[in-house]
Motif scaffolding. Structure first.
Motif, PDB file in Angstrom:
ATOM      1  N   TYR A 249      -4.047  -4.093   0.465  1.00  0.00           N
ATOM      2  CA  TYR A 249      -2.920  -3.401  -0.154  1.00  0.00           C
ATOM      3  C   TYR A 249      -1.601  -4.154   0.074  1.00  0.00           C
ATOM      4  O   TYR A 249      -0.523  -3.567  -0.035  1.00  0.00           O
ATOM      5  N   HIS A 253       2.198  -2.734  -0.316  1.00  0.00           N
ATOM      6  CA  HIS A 253       3.088  -2.589   0.840  1.00  0.00           C
ATOM      7  C   HIS A 253       4.467  -3.151   0.520  1.00  0.00           C
ATOM      8  O   HIS A 253       5.499  -2.503   0.773  1.00  0.00           O
ATOM      9  N   LYS A 254       4.508  -4.341  -0.050  1.00  0.00           N
ATOM     10  CA  LYS A 254       5.786  -4.990  -0.377  1.00  0.00           C
ATOM     11  C   LYS A 254       6.549  -4.183  -1.421  1.00  0.00           C
ATOM     12  O   LYS A 254       7.773  -4.032  -1.346  1.00  0.00           O
ATOM     13  N   GLU A 257       7.966  -0.926   0.263  1.00  0.00           N
ATOM     14  CA  GLU A 257       9.015  -1.242   1.232  1.00  0.00           C
ATOM     15  C   GLU A 257      10.290  -1.686   0.534  1.00  0.00           C
ATOM     16  O   GLU A 257      11.403  -1.370   0.981  1.00  0.00           O
ATOM     17  N   SER A 298      -2.523   2.653   6.508  1.00  0.00           N
ATOM     18  CA  SER A 298      -1.385   1.721   6.432  1.00  0.00           C
ATOM     19  C   SER A 298      -0.621   1.891   5.132  1.00  0.00           C
ATOM     20  O   SER A 298       0.604   1.750   5.087  1.00  0.00           O
ATOM     21  N   LEU A 299      -1.332   2.255   4.042  1.00  0.00           N
ATOM     22  CA  LEU A 299      -0.659   2.478   2.764  1.00  0.00           C
ATOM     23  C   LEU A 299       0.144   3.773   2.798  1.00  0.00           C
ATOM     24  O   LEU A 299       1.254   3.840   2.252  1.00  0.00           O
ATOM     25  N   SER A 302       3.361   2.709   4.628  1.00  0.00           N
ATOM     26  CA  SER A 302       4.319   1.896   3.878  1.00  0.00           C
ATOM     27  C   SER A 302       4.905   2.645   2.693  1.00  0.00           C
ATOM     28  O   SER A 302       6.038   2.377   2.270  1.00  0.00           O
ATOM     29  N   SER A 303       4.166   3.616   2.152  1.00  0.00           N
ATOM     30  CA  SER A 303       4.685   4.404   1.024  1.00  0.00           C
ATOM     31  C   SER A 303       5.748   5.395   1.466  1.00  0.00           C
ATOM     32  O   SER A 303       6.487   5.927   0.630  1.00  0.00           O
TER      33      SER A 303
END
Length: 376
Positions: A249, A253-254, A257, A298-299, A302-303
């Motif tokens: 992902y 993530h980028k 963010e 992790s998604l 980051s979301s």
């Protein structure tokens, strides 16, 4: 699992001691809670073999009632009879079972003792699986522990003697087989007298046992295991554990963010919809693979969805539960399990707001939001 923890905590009255006691108990009981239910299926299969071995007539009757799956004992085995006996009786029963005095699987003789106690009713009055299930479920709270344990011990000793007798019998030399000559039909053409003589003079030989079926009880590996005092435990191989890879992902993530946190309810719902679409792409494959959802968590991080209820002064979304409910529902459309995980996180991360002081609530929120912790 609260059924297993409650008696330990009630006695110890200490969080740390109760926790480690529960950890030790779960090392024995975790096979009951495997996702594929292989641990429970093995115990029910062993109970099937045990009933057939000790009481073939009862087993045949249960077979006619389509009840040899023994599902009516599922709850009892799952939480070790926690809901069948009074609290003090459970303490006594568990302490006895933990000793493994007879067998590490002695708990399987408790259902056999219950069956033996109610054998006449089952065989004479129950006519189907539903009736057996209803009858056994209604025994909860009415079973006398002392007599049940005594009966279970007697059944175990009888089982042990039967196994020993069968093993000893197998060590004796076999009796030589007696050969018998059996008559065959006479060949075509000869006179009746010749045919009779030919029949008596010719034929094939076989032993009296040929073609007969054995009625000897079979000692399966599952029954053999009942004689062991070694507690069955699952092997822990951390190096072989499977996790989903967060790098899959990386692009998302980028993207999240760079976009930052949404500023209103519509924005949060849209963010949840985007995450749900990503999860939905491989939800079936991930479910079959049964890997820990490290990448998916992790998604969620980051979301920003983990922070939707967090105070804005610590970097949270500052939204109300009305928004959180809609966010949870949206994520669940893509992956129900991850939607549930998000819901539990939001619930536990705000618990201090309800049961704690203002200082405690503020401290918890600060730690969770600033560090983007998962509290599910």
């Amino acid at each position: 699992m609260s059924d297993l923890l409650a008696p330990i905590y009630a006695i110890e009255q200490d969080d740390a001691v109760a926790f480690w006691g529960f950890v030790g108990f779960m090392e024995r009981m975790e096979r009951n809670f495997l996702r594929d239910q292989s641990g429970m299926r093995l115990q029910l299969l062993t109970l099937d073999h045990l009933c057939r071995f000790l009481d073939p007539k009862l087993y045949d009757h249960l077979q006619k009632l389509d009840s040899t799956n023994f599902f009516f004992f599922f709850r009892m085995l799952l939480v070790w009879f926690k809901r069948e006996f009074e609290f003090n009786d459970i303490l006594r029963l568990w302490e006895g079972l933990w000793t493994d005095y007879y067998s590490a699987n002695f708990h399987l003789f408790i259902p056999m003792a219950i069956l033996e106690k109610h054998r006449d009713v089952i065989m004479e009055h129950l006519k189907g699986f539903d009736e057996v299930l209803k009858y056994v479920n209604e025994l909860s709270g009415t079973i006398d522990l002392q007599s049940t344990i005594v009966r279970a011990e007697a059944l175990y000793r009888r089982f042990q003697r039967m196994v020993e007798a069968i093993d000893k019998k197998g060590n004796f030399p076999k009796v030589p087989a007696v050969r018998q000559r059996l008559p065959q039909p006479p060949p075509a053409g000869p006179t009746p007298a010749t045919g009779r003589a030919s029949a008596s003079a010719s034929g094939r030989e076989r032993t009296p046992q040929e073609g007969a079926t054995s009625s000897e009880p079979v000692i399966s590996p599952e029954l053999r295991a009942l004689l062991s005092r070694e507690v069955p435990k699952l092997e822990k191989r951390e190096s072989e554990r499977q996790y989903t890879d967060p790098d899959v992902y990386a692009a998302h993530h980028k993207q999240f963010e760079a976009a930052g946190l949404p500023s209103d309810q519509a924005g949060w719902i849209e963010r949840a919809r985007q995450v749900a679409e990503i999860f939905a792409q491989d939800v079936a494959a991930r479910d079959i693979g049964n890997a820990a959802p490290r990448a998916e968590i992790s998604l969620l991080k980051s979301s920003g969805l983990l922070k939707v209820l967090g105070p804005k002064r610590y970097g949270g979304g500052g939204e109300a539960w009305d928004t959180a409910y809609k966010v949870i529902r949206e994520v669940a459309k893509g992956d129900g399990s991850l939607g549930m995980l998000l819901g539990y996180h939001l619930l536990w991360s705000t618990t201090a707001n309800v049961v704690g002081t203002e200082e405690q609530a503020d401290s918890v929120q600060q730690a969770i939001v600033k560090n983007n912790y998962v509290s599910a």
